[in-house]
Motif scaffolding. Structure first.
Motif, PDB file in Angstrom:
ATOM      1  N   PRO A  25      32.838  27.424  32.451  1.00  0.00           N
ATOM      2  CA  PRO A  25      32.424  26.209  31.736  1.00  0.00           C
ATOM      3  C   PRO A  25      33.561  25.226  31.461  1.00  0.00           C
ATOM      4  N   ASP A  26      34.793  25.707  31.259  1.00  0.00           N
ATOM      5  CA  ASP A  26      35.914  24.806  31.004  1.00  0.00           C
ATOM      6  C   ASP A  26      36.726  24.503  32.267  1.00  0.00           C
ATOM      7  N   ARG A  27      36.256  24.997  33.413  1.00  0.00           N
ATOM      8  CA  ARG A  27      36.830  24.744  34.736  1.00  0.00           C
ATOM      9  C   ARG A  27      38.216  25.358  34.930  1.00  0.00           C
ATOM     10  N   LEU A  28      38.632  26.238  34.043  1.00  0.00           N
ATOM     11  CA  LEU A  28      39.836  27.019  34.269  1.00  0.00           C
ATOM     12  C   LEU A  28      39.449  28.362  34.883  1.00  0.00           C
ATOM     13  N   PRO A  29      40.277  28.922  35.754  1.00  0.00           N
ATOM     14  CA  PRO A  29      39.965  30.249  36.287  1.00  0.00           C
ATOM     15  C   PRO A  29      40.044  31.298  35.192  1.00  0.00           C
ATOM     16  N   VAL A  30      39.493  32.467  35.479  1.00  0.00           N
ATOM     17  CA  VAL A  30      39.403  33.539  34.492  1.00  0.00           C
ATOM     18  C   VAL A  30      40.117  34.779  35.034  1.00  0.00           C
ATOM     19  N   TYR A  31      41.148  35.228  34.305  1.00  0.00           N
ATOM     20  CA  TYR A  31      41.887  36.430  34.667  1.00  0.00           C
ATOM     21  C   TYR A  31      42.098  37.247  33.400  1.00  0.00           C
ATOM     22  N   GLY A  32      41.599  38.462  33.385  1.00  0.00           N
ATOM     23  CA  GLY A  32      41.847  39.317  32.235  1.00  0.00           C
ATOM     24  C   GLY A  32      40.717  40.295  31.988  1.00  0.00           C
ATOM     25  N   PHE A  33      41.006  41.285  31.136  1.00  0.00           N
ATOM     26  CA  PHE A  33      39.994  42.261  30.746  1.00  0.00           C
ATOM     27  C   PHE A  33      38.980  41.622  29.809  1.00  0.00           C
ATOM     28  N   ASP A  34      37.722  41.944  30.027  1.00  0.00           N
ATOM     29  CA  ASP A  34      36.677  41.486  29.104  1.00  0.00           C
ATOM     30  C   ASP A  34      36.988  42.001  27.712  1.00  0.00           C
ATOM     31  N   ASP A  35      37.345  43.259  27.649  1.00  0.00           N
ATOM     32  CA  ASP A  35      37.850  43.918  26.453  1.00  0.00           C
ATOM     33  C   ASP A  35      38.677  45.091  26.965  1.00  0.00           C
ATOM     34  N   PRO A  36      39.853  45.325  26.409  1.00  0.00           N
ATOM     35  CA  PRO A  36      40.700  46.398  26.949  1.00  0.00           C
ATOM     36  C   PRO A  36      40.012  47.749  27.068  1.00  0.00           C
ATOM     37  N   ASP A  37      39.054  48.008  26.179  1.00  0.00           N
ATOM     38  CA  ASP A  37      38.400  49.317  26.181  1.00  0.00           C
ATOM     39  C   ASP A  37      37.325  49.451  27.252  1.00  0.00           C
ATOM     40  N   THR A  38      36.912  48.334  27.851  1.00  0.00           N
ATOM     41  CA  THR A  38      35.823  48.408  28.827  1.00  0.00           C
ATOM     42  C   THR A  38      36.297  48.722  30.239  1.00  0.00           C
ATOM     43  N   GLY A  39      37.569  48.427  30.544  1.00  0.00           N
ATOM     44  CA  GLY A  39      38.043  48.609  31.910  1.00  0.00           C
ATOM     45  C   GLY A  39      37.402  47.645  32.892  1.00  0.00           C
ATOM     46  N   PHE A  40      36.842  46.546  32.382  1.00  0.00           N
ATOM     47  CA  PHE A  40      36.175  45.552  33.235  1.00  0.00           C
ATOM     48  C   PHE A  40      37.038  44.309  33.262  1.00  0.00           C
ATOM     49  N   PHE A  41      37.581  43.971  34.432  1.00  0.00           N
ATOM     50  CA  PHE A  41      38.551  42.889  34.577  1.00  0.00           C
ATOM     51  C   PHE A  41      37.936  41.746  35.375  1.00  0.00           C
ATOM     52  N   TRP A  42      38.094  40.520  34.853  1.00  0.00           N
ATOM     53  CA  TRP A  42      37.563  39.328  35.516  1.00  0.00           C
ATOM     54  C   TRP A  42      38.648  38.663  36.359  1.00  0.00           C
ATOM     55  N   CYS A  43      38.294  38.289  37.582  1.00  0.00           N
ATOM     56  CA  CYS A  43      39.204  37.568  38.485  1.00  0.00           C
ATOM     57  C   CYS A  43      38.334  36.550  39.226  1.00  0.00           C
ATOM     58  N   VAL A  44      37.898  35.521  38.485  1.00  0.00           N
ATOM     59  CA  VAL A  44      36.822  34.651  38.981  1.00  0.00           C
ATOM     60  C   VAL A  44      37.068  33.198  38.561  1.00  0.00           C
ATOM     61  N   GLY A  45      36.166  32.313  38.999  1.00  0.00           N
ATOM     62  CA  GLY A  45      36.181  30.922  38.562  1.00  0.00           C
ATOM     63  C   GLY A  45      37.318  30.115  39.153  1.00  0.00           C
ATOM     64  N   GLN A  46      37.724  30.440  40.389  1.00  0.00           N
ATOM     65  CA  GLN A  46      38.875  29.769  40.990  1.00  0.00           C
ATOM     66  C   GLN A  46      38.576  28.380  41.525  1.00  0.00           C
ATOM     67  N   GLY A  47      37.330  27.934  41.432  1.00  0.00           N
ATOM     68  CA  GLY A  47      36.998  26.580  41.849  1.00  0.00           C
ATOM     69  C   GLY A  47      37.463  26.301  43.264  1.00  0.00           C
ATOM     70  N   GLY A  48      38.082  25.136  43.479  1.00  0.00           N
ATOM     71  CA  GLY A  48      38.608  24.801  44.796  1.00  0.00           C
ATOM     72  C   GLY A  48      40.087  25.084  44.935  1.00  0.00           C
ATOM     73  N   PHE A  49      40.671  25.780  43.956  1.00  0.00           N
ATOM     74  CA  PHE A  49      42.124  25.981  43.956  1.00  0.00           C
ATOM     75  C   PHE A  49      42.501  27.451  44.071  1.00  0.00           C
ATOM     76  N   GLY A  50      41.553  28.295  44.442  1.00  0.00           N
ATOM     77  CA  GLY A  50      41.831  29.724  44.501  1.00  0.00           C
ATOM     78  C   GLY A  50      42.825  30.114  45.570  1.00  0.00           C
ATOM     79  N   ILE A  51      42.811  29.411  46.702  1.00  0.00           N
ATOM     80  CA  ILE A  51      43.723  29.770  47.789  1.00  0.00           C
ATOM     81  C   ILE A  51      45.138  29.326  47.469  1.00  0.00           C
ATOM     82  N   GLN A  52      45.304  28.105  47.002  1.00  0.00           N
ATOM     83  CA  GLN A  52      46.655  27.599  46.755  1.00  0.00           C
ATOM     84  C   GLN A  52      47.323  28.264  45.562  1.00  0.00           C
ATOM     85  N   THR A  53      46.552  28.889  44.678  1.00  0.00           N
ATOM     86  CA  THR A  53      47.120  29.583  43.524  1.00  0.00           C
ATOM     87  C   THR A  53      47.166  31.092  43.704  1.00  0.00           C
TER      88      THR A  53
END
Length: 364
Positions: free
Chosen positions: A300-328
């Motif tokens: 929603p804020d157009r920034l990519p998302v990197y990090g654990f949803d919650d440390p205890d869940t072991g579920f990590f997000w690596c998403v929302g790279q828009g059009g800049f995922g390759i260059q970053t």
């Protein structure tokens, strides 16, 4: 004992680059729903490095990635992935505001006519961004996958996730084939399917929205275009670049909300691309040589998302790279790997605050 330490869902540039960073330290599996990795957004990118794209926070990741892309370590690739092109940010009135860290210079009308012969009179000035470059996306993606494999990583294609559940501190994922695989950590790098993957694993979605982007290759009545700069407008309604001697890639810079899918171009968007192109230059359009579409996904804020949803869940997000995922991707992968491995950040990203990209900002 679990089958793997980390399972990465999605084998595009996000999953492949992250996998390349962690496979030597954790038993890592990439599962890819399609028959080969990079089928969707990665394989359909317009393929350029543009430091100003995405705003000031994304520009930090792009700048940090530049040297790796230009001159990668010898054991990663014998050649670099960038070919400098430059970008003209056109305007009919006020010059655009770009992140202050980005190198630019003002181009007035007389020089503009030399850089883009046949440009129409309405376009008076531009900001020139000399660092803009083409990216060899296919070679970069393949190099990440090679490094992943050399480090012991495993790739499974045609392996679509059906569901995931937590059990005794591990994730148990079920594939559509009925096979179950376990790991301590799941990485959601599923691009346009990110929220679907989260829901299938019992996690709340982040409202990651896929948007369709159309590209058209035109044959035009003008030669000498191969080295044409990338040309866009300050209001974000088009961009084009030289592809061959008499061909260009054109996009209406569209972001059409859509469901996750195998994106295809629609006639109205192809027509819009041509119309906007013809408003910039007087080059006769001779024919459409090909067209295609891909999905870009945004938080929603157009920034990519990197990090654990919650440390205890072991579920990590690596998403929302828009059009800049390759260059970053080089910097983003190192930042995400440090979070997963719970290690100090690599020098490439030591000055970048990962909290800016945390999924927790979207849970507030």
């Amino acid at each position: 004992m679990s089958d793997f330490d980390v399972i990465i869902i999605g084998g595009g540039i996000a999953g492949a680059s992250l996998g390349a960073e962690i496979a030597g330290k954790r038993r890592t599996l990439i599962i890819e729903a399609e028959a080969h990795c990079g089928y969707h957004s990665t394989g359909r990118s317009a393929a350029f490095f543009l430091e100003s794209y995405g705003g000031a926070e994304v520009a930090k990741l792009s700048a940090a990635s530049h040297d790796f892309l230009a001159a990668p370590p010898a054991d990663f690739s014998e050649i670099g992935f960038l070919r400098t092109r430059g970008d003209l940010h056109l305007t009919q009135d006020v010059l655009p505001k770009l992140p202050p860290s980005v190198e630019t210079r003002v181009v007035e009308r007389a020089e503009l006519e030399l850089l883009v012969p046949g440009i129409r009179p309405a376009w008076r000035r531009a900001l020139f961004e000399p660092g803009c470059a083409d990216i060899d996306v296919a070679s970069l993606h393949a190099a990440f996958l090679r490094q992943f494999g050399r480090s012991g990583g495993v790739v499974r294609t045609s392996a679509r996730l059906r569901s995931g559940r937590r059990s005794l501190g591990d994730w148990i994922i079920e594939l559509e084939s009925g096979e179950n695989i376990s790991a301590a950590i799941i990485v959601n790098a599923a691009g346009a399917w990110a929220d679907e993957v989260a829901i299938a694993c019992g996690m709340a979605p982040l409202r990651i929205e896929p948007k369709r982007r159309t590209m058209v290759q035109l044959r035009v009545g003008r030669s000498g275009l191969r080295k044409l700069p990338l040309v866009d407008d300050s209001k974000g309604t088009f961009y084009f670049k030289g592809e061959g001697d008499s061909s260009v890639w054109v996009s209406p810079h569209d972001e059409i909300p859509t469901e996750p899918c195998d994106a295809a171009p629609e006639e109205i968007d192809v027509a819009t691309a041509i119309e906007r192109f013809e408003q910039v230059v007087d080059w006769p359009v001779e024919r459409v040589e090909r067209c295609w579409a891909g999905l870009r996904s945004f938080a929603p804020d157009r920034l990519p998302v990197y990090g654990f949803d919650d440390p205890d869940t072991g579920f990590f997000w690596c998403v929302g790279q828009g059009g800049f995922g390759i260059q970053t991707s080089p910097a983003a992968a190192k930042m995400a790997a440090a979070l997963i491995l719970d290690e100090p950040a690599d020098s490439m990203v030591a000055s970048i605050d990962p909290a800016v990209f945390s999924p927790r900002r979207l849970r507030r």
